[in-house]
Design an enzyme around this catalytic site. Sequence first.
Site, PDB file in Angstrom:
ATOM      1  N   GLY A 106       1.765  33.729  46.035  1.00 21.02           N
ATOM      2  CA  GLY A 106       3.172  34.099  45.894  1.00 21.02           C
ATOM      3  C   GLY A 106       3.816  33.465  44.692  1.00 21.02           C
ATOM      4  O   GLY A 106       3.303  32.498  44.133  1.00 21.02           O
ATOM      5  N   GLU A 124      30.366  41.781  24.769  1.00 19.89           N
ATOM      6  CA  GLU A 124      30.107  41.827  26.213  1.00 19.89           C
ATOM      7  C   GLU A 124      30.785  43.036  26.835  1.00 19.89           C
ATOM      8  O   GLU A 124      30.234  43.670  27.733  1.00 19.89           O
ATOM      9  CB  GLU A 124      30.584  40.543  26.893  1.00 19.89           C
ATOM     10  CG  GLU A 124      29.860  39.265  26.433  1.00 19.89           C
ATOM     11  CD  GLU A 124      28.349  39.347  26.566  1.00 19.89           C
ATOM     12  OE1 GLU A 124      27.868  40.053  27.471  1.00 19.89           O
ATOM     13  OE2 GLU A 124      27.658  38.715  25.742  1.00 19.89           O
ATOM     14  N   ASP A 129      19.220  40.491  22.149  1.00 24.40           N
ATOM     15  CA  ASP A 129      19.329  41.810  22.771  1.00 24.40           C
ATOM     16  C   ASP A 129      18.281  42.747  22.178  1.00 24.40           C
ATOM     17  O   ASP A 129      17.617  43.493  22.897  1.00 24.40           O
ATOM     18  CB  ASP A 129      20.714  42.416  22.511  1.00 24.40           C
ATOM     19  CG  ASP A 129      21.795  41.784  23.374  1.00 24.40           C
ATOM     20  OD1 ASP A 129      21.429  41.051  24.322  1.00 24.40           O
ATOM     21  OD2 ASP A 129      22.981  42.012  23.097  1.00 24.40           O
TER      22      ASP A 129
HETATM   23 ZN    ZN Z   1      24.314  40.969  24.236  1.00 21.59          ZN
END
Ligand code: ZN
Length: 611
Positions: free
Chosen positions: A205, A428, A503
């Site tokens: 696990g 954001e 990102d």
């Molecule tokens: Zn971002």
Amino acid sequence: MEKILKNFSLIIIFVLFFSGVALLSNSNATAPEEVTLTTLVQQINEDKVASIEVDGQTITSTLKEDEVKQVTNKEVGSSVSESLTNLDVNKEKLNAVALEVKVPSGFERAMMGIIPILLPVLLIGALIWFMMRGAMRGNNQALSFGNSRARMIDPNDKKKKTLFKDVAGNKEAKEELSEIVDFLKEPAKFHDLGAKIPKGVLLLGNPGTGKTLLAKSVAGEAGVPFFTISGSEFVEMFVGVGASRVRDLFKQAKKHSPSIVFIDEVDAVGRQRGAGLGGGNDEREQTLNQILVEMDGFESDTNVIVIAATNRPDVLDPALMRPGRFDRRVTVDLPDLKDRIAILKIHAKDKPLADDVKLDRLAQRTPGFAGADLANLMNEGALLAGRRDGKSISMDDLVEAIEKVMIGPARKNKRMDEKETELTAYHEGGHALVGAMLKHADPVHKVSIISRGTAGGYTLSVPEKDTHYYSQSYFLDQLAMIMGGYAAEKMIYGEVTTGPSSDLERATSMARKYVTRYGMSELGARTFGKREEHIFLGREVSEEKDFSEKTAEQIDKIVTEMVNTALTTAQEILTENRETLQKITDVLLAQETIEKDEFDQIIKESTEKKA
Ligand code: ZN
Ligand code: ADP
Ligand code: MG
């Protein structure tokens, strides 16, 4: 024996020390003036000498005047009178001098003969002895290396006792393990029926899912001693130490049988053999072999069960899994919603919670959290409550703790300048808005421009349910949401900063997986590249290319296209909903964070206005 040796060393040191002192005193004490033989003869002839003392090679003469002492070395091998006569001493004058020849006593003579031989022998002896003592100590250490570092948990130790009820969820695992408990409680019952008892159970696990906890609870339920050692502890620098530890561990377990041997992180020793290089490998191999030998050597009435835990079943040596070894496998899953509530309850037990705390809300917000993360969450919540001098833990503390566990502590003191704050808010806001507009992306739980860990701000989006499989449309929408930050910066400022670089990395690797791992692109339902792990070259993963250069080019092209399409989708959404983006940004700048309810409200209002 040890004591005698110690005293012996004292004696040696004393002897050395005193002979040192003796040498010093011989050479330095009231050093008389040294004169040559010629001078001495002259002095005798001039009637200046009162007495002469001969001691071996040295003539000590005392002058009449003030009884001044002086020394002279005589030639080796000739007597005093001979030496003096050679230099024309006046015989009569010499006779007038009191001459005393010291004959060394038998002991002294013996010592004089022996010391030059004995001293080096003693020195060498002492040296050898010190070296031996060092080696002996090393040896002892090696011996204690061999003793297993296993810790035993006594079944009668009430405080450390763990029971199944201390482990939330994991229903199937507990069912499987309760069989083991039954056997450990009453081994005779099973032997009488001719049943072969399992020797080994392997717990598989993710980290923190409660494998160690489960193993302990088996021992607790059965009331048997529990010997635990971690695989990484076996791996010491000397070859053979691991093996002797294993031997010792099993010897102790057999002595206390029925009992449990728990080998945590067994992948540290149980990795596939024959791979890799270096001496550490031999050591692992020997340790692993010894574990297998011990398990194979169990008599049917040994009544020792070996439980091992790992989060890397993929790298385990197949020999471990053979029948008669770890043939039972128990999977410990990440907790689902119901289990998460149960785990939170267990860890909330001795913590004063405020009335507003809803553990099921917390559980909803924490899919993917393992038991250890949830335990950590409750603890962080308590710490936060303590820091603000609260009497109980509030929901706000716990929500804050989720983010702390997920992303890292808030860095409220890291002030960004106004422009950066504004940029972060747009960025954001972009993520959140794109996410909200796309059907398959994870719903937004929170948007914030408080920097956390390395992130300047963050958008928390959490899957609605515990998901095990992801669809193609989920990937594409998620990809667009990731690109939302970049798209927003570009739209508002006409250029981008270094901000969205992580990102981009996430988006690229996601698109790549879409093509190469999940077979979702037009290149077809196959994987590209074999993942291979170089265990001994520093645990890095490399990919073996099992496709042509042409395919590689195609993969690159598709990945680029996917990311670009995602960016276009994000840009379209943001252009269409520019006002909403502005609204989100304004709220963010005013209050730093937007919670789910308020965010949903903003989205609802603006879509209604449009319609
Ligand atoms: Zn971002
Ligand atoms: P693993 O060995 O699987 O890495 P552990 O057993 O060491 O995980 O779990 C770490 C901690 O997390 C435990 O001590 C316990 O406090 C908590 N925990 C994990 N799973 C559970 C669970 N199912 N129920 C209650 N607590 C749990
Ligand atoms: Mg563990």
